[in-house]
Scaffold this active site. Structure first.
Site, PDB file in Angstrom:
ATOM      1  N   ASP A   1      99.949   1.296 -38.404  1.00  0.00           N
ATOM      2  CA  ASP A   1     100.870   2.418 -38.604  1.00  0.00           C
ATOM      3  C   ASP A   1     100.171   3.608 -39.243  1.00  0.00           C
ATOM      4  O   ASP A   1     100.720   4.273 -40.116  1.00  0.00           O
ATOM      5  CB  ASP A   1     102.100   2.007 -39.419  1.00  0.00           C
ATOM      6  CG  ASP A   1     103.257   2.994 -39.233  1.00  0.00           C
ATOM      7  OD1 ASP A   1     103.246   3.730 -38.240  1.00  0.00           O
ATOM      8  OD2 ASP A   1     104.157   3.034 -40.086  1.00  0.00           O
TER       9      ASP A   1
ATOM     10  N   ASN B   1     109.916  11.230 -45.243  1.00  0.00           N
ATOM     11  CA  ASN B   1     108.844  10.877 -46.175  1.00  0.00           C
ATOM     12  C   ASN B   1     107.700  10.153 -45.477  1.00  0.00           C
ATOM     13  O   ASN B   1     106.580  10.103 -45.987  1.00  0.00           O
ATOM     14  CB  ASN B   1     109.355   9.972 -47.301  1.00  0.00           C
ATOM     15  CG  ASN B   1     109.803  10.742 -48.520  1.00  0.00           C
ATOM     16  OD1 ASN B   1     110.972  10.741 -48.872  1.00  0.00           O
ATOM     17  ND2 ASN B   1     108.863  11.419 -49.169  1.00  0.00           N
ATOM     18  N   SER B   2     107.974   9.546 -44.321  1.00  0.00           N
ATOM     19  CA  SER B   2     106.938   8.784 -43.619  1.00  0.00           C
ATOM     20  C   SER B   2     105.723   9.656 -43.343  1.00  0.00           C
ATOM     21  O   SER B   2     105.844  10.773 -42.829  1.00  0.00           O
ATOM     22  CB  SER B   2     107.482   8.233 -42.304  1.00  0.00           C
ATOM     23  OG  SER B   2     108.423   7.213 -42.522  1.00  0.00           O
TER      24      SER B   2
ATOM     25  N   GLY C   1      93.147 -15.830 -30.806  1.00  0.00           N
ATOM     26  CA  GLY C   1      94.171 -16.600 -30.102  1.00  0.00           C
ATOM     27  C   GLY C   1      94.723 -17.754 -30.908  1.00  0.00           C
ATOM     28  O   GLY C   1      94.963 -18.840 -30.354  1.00  0.00           O
ATOM     29  N   VAL C   2      94.943 -17.542 -32.213  1.00  0.00           N
ATOM     30  CA  VAL C   2      95.568 -18.570 -33.041  1.00  0.00           C
ATOM     31  C   VAL C   2      96.832 -18.006 -33.677  1.00  0.00           C
ATOM     32  O   VAL C   2      96.933 -16.819 -33.955  1.00  0.00           O
ATOM     33  CB  VAL C   2      94.631 -19.098 -34.153  1.00  0.00           C
ATOM     34  CG1 VAL C   2      93.409 -19.750 -33.557  1.00  0.00           C
ATOM     35  CG2 VAL C   2      94.229 -17.980 -35.106  1.00  0.00           C
TER      36      VAL C   2
ATOM     37  N   HIS D   1     103.867   5.853 -36.249  1.00  0.00           N
ATOM     38  CA  HIS D   1     105.227   5.963 -35.715  1.00  0.00           C
ATOM     39  C   HIS D   1     105.766   7.389 -35.834  1.00  0.00           C
ATOM     40  O   HIS D   1     106.717   7.756 -35.138  1.00  0.00           O
ATOM     41  CB  HIS D   1     106.169   4.961 -36.391  1.00  0.00           C
ATOM     42  CG  HIS D   1     106.656   5.357 -37.749  1.00  0.00           C
ATOM     43  ND1 HIS D   1     106.097   4.872 -38.919  1.00  0.00           N
ATOM     44  CD2 HIS D   1     107.653   6.188 -38.148  1.00  0.00           C
ATOM     45  CE1 HIS D   1     106.734   5.380 -39.956  1.00  0.00           C
ATOM     46  NE2 HIS D   1     107.691   6.181 -39.512  1.00  0.00           N
TER      47      HIS D   1
END
Length: 313
Positions: free
Chosen positions: A87, A167-168, A220-221, A57
């Site tokens: 991320d 900080n990210s 697909g669950v 991000h």
């Protein structure tokens, strides 16, 4: 007389070890880059060089930027790959750049609540800022999204070490100076989250460096943790499985015969107690390969054979 107590000496030592390798990261137009967050120099597993790790991000959709280190030196960087579903992103410094020595990556698997951790980053553009605290929680979940796909980053580290905007992408280190997490979010006053450094994380970083993306399998669950019957729990040595709430029509799970109400207890012969346990089995190596899934259906254990397709393909 030593004016530093043991706690202070530990924090100082970690700051001096990790701090030089944590950069303030600006991304976008080289003539007018915007402040974004932090990045950490780590060893390139493919050789003797180094790459930088940050949050997906932080780089968003940009492809280049500039990393400025605490000593004032800087390096132009380009984005090798970003993975919004974990991320994480990997950057390469310009070949002529003189980057600091890389940090040592640790392993978050052995962390304990109450353990000392030190966060190093660049909040509000203040380079080389250091805060200390403890691991205040483990096993937290961080929802992420990439277009139509969503995922939960597993076993996120919760800390009370102060994290602020900027900080990210910075480092979360243990008392030995090993980086055991990449700071990713400020969840509230006194509450920060970091993506843990684990075997899975290392695989993601390596895939981003090599291929620029992370390939994942798709079943697909949709499910949620649920308790196992007492007799089954005693036999398996664990208390939970993953209850299937829904199966996407036409998906690999549907073709394999998985049903809503099934209680998944293992995938690829490995225990499953929650959605993360299933996600761990669905990286690139699972795509197109037969994946045995064992479920409790009614009173019977049933084995189904699913073949994951590639997510987003």
């Amino acid at each position: 007389m030593d004016e530093l107590d043991s706690y202070s000496r530990t924090v100082v030592a970690v700051a001096e070890t990790v701090g030089p390798a944590v950069a303030a990261l600006a991304v976008g137009d080289p003539e007018n880059p915007r402040g974004a967050g932090s990045a950490v120099v780590v060893r390139d597993p493919a050789g003797d060089g180094a790459v930088l790790v940050t949050n997906a991000h932080v780089v968003a959709r940009t492809r280049s930027g500039r990393a400025t280190f605490a000593d004032g030196t800087h390096a132009d960087v380009r984005v090798l790959g970003a993975d919004p579903l974990s991320d994480l992103a990997v950057l390469a410094a310009h070949p002529d750049a003189d980057t600091p020595s890389p940090v040592t990556l640790g392993d978050a698997a052995g962390l304990r609540v109450g353990q000392l951790v030190v966060a190093v980053g660049n909040p509000f553009g203040l380079a080389g800022s250091v805060t200390a605290g403890v691991v205040s929680g483990l096993g937290r979940s961080l929802p992420t999204r990439d277009g139509s796909a969503s995922r939960v980053v597993e076993d996120v580290i919760q800390t009370d070490a102060a994290l602020n905007p900027g900080n990210s992408g910075g480092a979360l280190a243990d008392a030995s100076g090993s980086v055991i997490g990449i700071n990713t979010a400020v969840a509230g006053v006194g509450l920060g989250l970091a993506v843990p450094i684990t075997t899975t994380t290392r695989d993601i970083l390596d895939a981003l460096r090599r291929e620029g993306r992370v390939r994942r399998g798709y079943l697909g669950v949709v499910g949620a943790p649920a308790p196992l019957p007492v007799d089954v729990a005693a036999r398996l040595g664990r208390a939970r499985g993953l209850r299937v709430a829904d199966v996407v029509a036409g998906s690999p799970a549907a073709r394999a015969g998985l049903r809503a109400g099934d209680l998944v207890v293992s995938a690829d012969r490995e225990p499953v107690v929650d959605a993360q346990g299933l996600q761990r089995r669905l990286f690139a190596g699972s795509i197109g390969r037969t994946l045995p899934v064992t479920v409790l259906r009614g009173q019977a254990m049933v084995d189904v054979l699913a073949t994951p397709t590639e997510l987003g393909a």
